[in-house]
Scaffold this active site. Structure first.
Site, PDB file in Angstrom:
ATOM      1  CD  GLU A 175      -3.256  -1.054   1.890  1.00 52.47           C
ATOM      2  OE1 GLU A 175      -3.342  -0.189   2.771  1.00 52.47           O
ATOM      3  OE2 GLU A 175      -4.164  -1.866   1.643  1.00 52.47           O
ATOM      4  CD  GLU A 298      -3.672  -5.938   2.865  1.00 57.10           C
ATOM      5  OE1 GLU A 298      -4.573  -5.245   3.353  1.00 57.10           O
ATOM      6  OE2 GLU A 298      -2.458  -5.718   3.027  1.00 57.10           O
TER       7      GLU A 298
HETATM    8  O1  AHR Z   1      -5.463  -5.878   6.725  1.00 61.32           O
HETATM    9  C1  AHR Z   1      -5.416  -4.711   7.482  1.00 61.32           C
HETATM   10  C2  AHR Z   1      -4.715  -3.571   6.757  1.00 61.32           C
HETATM   11  O2  AHR Z   1      -5.470  -3.198   5.651  1.00 61.32           O
HETATM   12  C3  AHR Z   1      -3.372  -3.868   6.197  1.00 61.32           C
HETATM   13  O3  AHR Z   1      -2.352  -3.759   7.118  1.00 61.32           O
HETATM   14  C4  AHR Z   1      -3.224  -2.832   5.141  1.00 61.32           C
HETATM   15  O4  AHR Z   1      -2.384  -3.235   4.085  1.00 61.32           O
HETATM   16  C5  AHR Z   1      -4.640  -2.567   4.701  1.00 61.32           C
HETATM   17  O5  AHR Z   1      -4.937  -1.224   4.662  1.00 61.32           O
END
Ligand code: AHR
Length: 496
Positions: A175, A298
């Site tokens: 991110e 994710e």
């Molecule tokens: O999964 C929780 C968080 O969500 C992670 O650390 C991040 O990459 C995303 O914003």
């Protein structure tokens, strides 16, 4: 009751469903790593070298293909050298991102690789671009994968690991548009080009390099990354969470969803199809052969934390609604299996859409876990052509398809058809024409995960409220299979 029509063409194959679509993600966040996996060798909780046995056994049962670590946002604050050597002398520090709690670094590279060995899973390590140096990243790869004499390989050996580990998947930051450095895509693209240069392939170890990709519908990010660096990457990530409310103003509770919240959750889960399609179209421009994988590293539901728990720990309950979200995502990932090479649900234990929840020595399996277990038949199976004509699921003048489905053939020749009924209150009938399966039609069985309330979930007192049962509600006539799916259901039918 309206009938949905599905046609499965068993003679038309659509490529392989990469097993890595069923991957997982575990971060140093809340009680995921500490308590979820790591309890330490002296813990009364039964463990092997500090890793709890019950969690490993449960996860082995769902055949985890790949596990991403150490973050998430944590990755861009993680300095791997703090997590090696004798545990008692490892640095104690603050997990600034997640709850401001003490991170004692007892779970580091050696412990993670040991966990992957126990789970028989591929490690996927995410390196630190946001606050780490090129040298630090380069040395981590050398430490893990160099077989010979070098400062890092010698250090690894002094720490008890003679041979290097096999490491395939390596992410160059996380991110980077947000917690990983708040960068513009142009700046990150340049940093990606620089950092990845020093992520070396040592000996036979060939690293699959994953560039930090876009958030949700940030198509410009994908465009810039592909334009500036596509020839230097093997994968490009995408993050998308299913949030029924508003990320900042209130995401919605995990339990007791209103009708509207249920509907919006399904709608937003289905939205990943549009996101993958549009990001893929941009990737196609620079990579028409689809060499570069889209890595959805994710995904999952993100609700408000359970009342009374640390807001920085992202602990939420998991209901039949989460099971539907998982089923829908898998079907969409299958549909895009020519581009989506990996996906990692967030997160394995005690965080967000978890497979497993723990409370001290107790452990429960969530409805999401059961979907992973039922769908494992699709891992590395051959996707079969399927046409789904679904009737509609309506609420307040809005419409969604009520049925989602996917079919594959496994290595033993069995055909598995998975089905979801998204509708929270009406059962639905699905007529499935089975083309090219006449010789197997006698041998049909099925499994079903459903519930009578939208809130259905497992608790430490009632751990088996939601669990798979045999699917009885089907009939066969000629080459037509008719399945009646209860409201809120995920099913897998096996033929052969
Ligand atoms: O999964 C929780 C968080 O969500 C992670 O650390 C991040 O990459 C995303 O914003």
């Amino acid at each position: 009751m309206m009938t949905n029509k599905v046609v499965v063409n068993a003679d038309i194959e659509k490529g392989i469903i990469n097993k890595n679509i069923y991957g997982h993600f575990s971060e140093h966040l809340g009680r995921c790593i500490y308590e979820g996996f790591w309890v330490g060798e002296d813990s009364p909780i039964p463990n092997t070298n500090g890793i709890r046995n019950d969690v490993v056994a449960a996860l082995k049962n769902i055949d985890i293909p790949v596990l991403r670590w150490p973050g998430g946002c944590f990755a861009d604050e993680y300095h791997w050298k703090d997590g090696i050597g004798p545990r008692e002398s490892r640095k104690r520090m603050v997990n600034t991102h997640w709850g401001g709690v003490v991170e004692n670094n007892h779970f580091g590279t050696h412990e993670f690789m040991m966990l992957c060995d126990m789970l028989e899973t591929e490690p996927y390590i995410c390196g630190n671009v946001g606050s780490g140096t090129v040298q630090e990243m380069s040395e981590w790869v050398e430490y893990m994968t160099f077989d010979g004499e070098s400062p890092m390989a010698n250090w690894r050996q002094e720490n008890g690991r003679e041979k290097p580990w096999d490491l395939k998947y390596f992410g160059v930051g996380n991110e980077n548009w947000g917690c990983g450095g708040n960068m513009r895509p142009e700046y990150y693209a340049d940093l990606y080009r620089q950092y990845q240069t020093y992520v070396r392939n040592y000996g036979e170890n060939k690293i699959y390099k994953i560039a930090g990709g876009a958030n949700i519908d940030d198509y410009r990010w994908t465009e810039v990354l592909m334009r500036e660096a596509h020839w230097l990457m093997d994968g490009l990530s995408l993050h998308y969470y299913t949030i029924p409310g508003d990320f900042w103003k209130g995401k919605g509770a995990a339990l007791d969803p209103s009708e509207k919240e249920w509907f919006i959750t399904m709608k937003r889960a289905l939205h990943i199809d549009e996101l993958i399609t549009k990001h893929s179209t941009i990737m196609d421009k620079y990579d028409p052969e689809k060499r570069i994988g889209m890595i959805v590293d994710e995904w999952g539901t993100w609700f408000d934390v359970e009342p009374g728990t640390n807001p920085g720990f992202l602990y939420q309950q998991n209901t039949i609604r989460d099971a539907l979200v998982a089923g829908v995502h898998f079907h969409i990932f299958h549909d895009h299996s020519d581009r989506v090479q990996m996906a990692n649900i967030a997160q394995t234990v005690n965080v967000l859409q978890a497979m497993i929840l723990t409370e001290g020595e107790k452990m429960i399996l969530t409805p999401t876990y059961h979907v992973f277990e039922m769908f494992k038949v699709h891992q590395d199976a051959t996707k079969l052509d399927i046409d789904v004509k679904s009737n509609t699921y309506e609420l307040d003048g809005e419409e969604l398809p009520s049925v989602s489905a996917s079919a594959s053939r496994d290595k033993a020749g069995k055909v598995n058809i998975s089905l979801c009924n998204l509708n929270h209150k009406e059962e639905t009938e699905v007529k499935i024409q089975l083309r090219g399966l006449q010789d197997r039609i006698e041998k049909i069985s099925g499994r079903l995960l459903t519930a009578s309330e939208t809130n259905a979930h497992n608790t430490f007192d009632q751990p088996e409220n939601v669990k798979p049962e045999a699917l009885e509600s089907f009939t066969v006539e000629g080459d037509e299979l008719t399945v009646t799916l209860p409201a809120m259901a995920v099913a897998v039918v096996t033929i052969g």
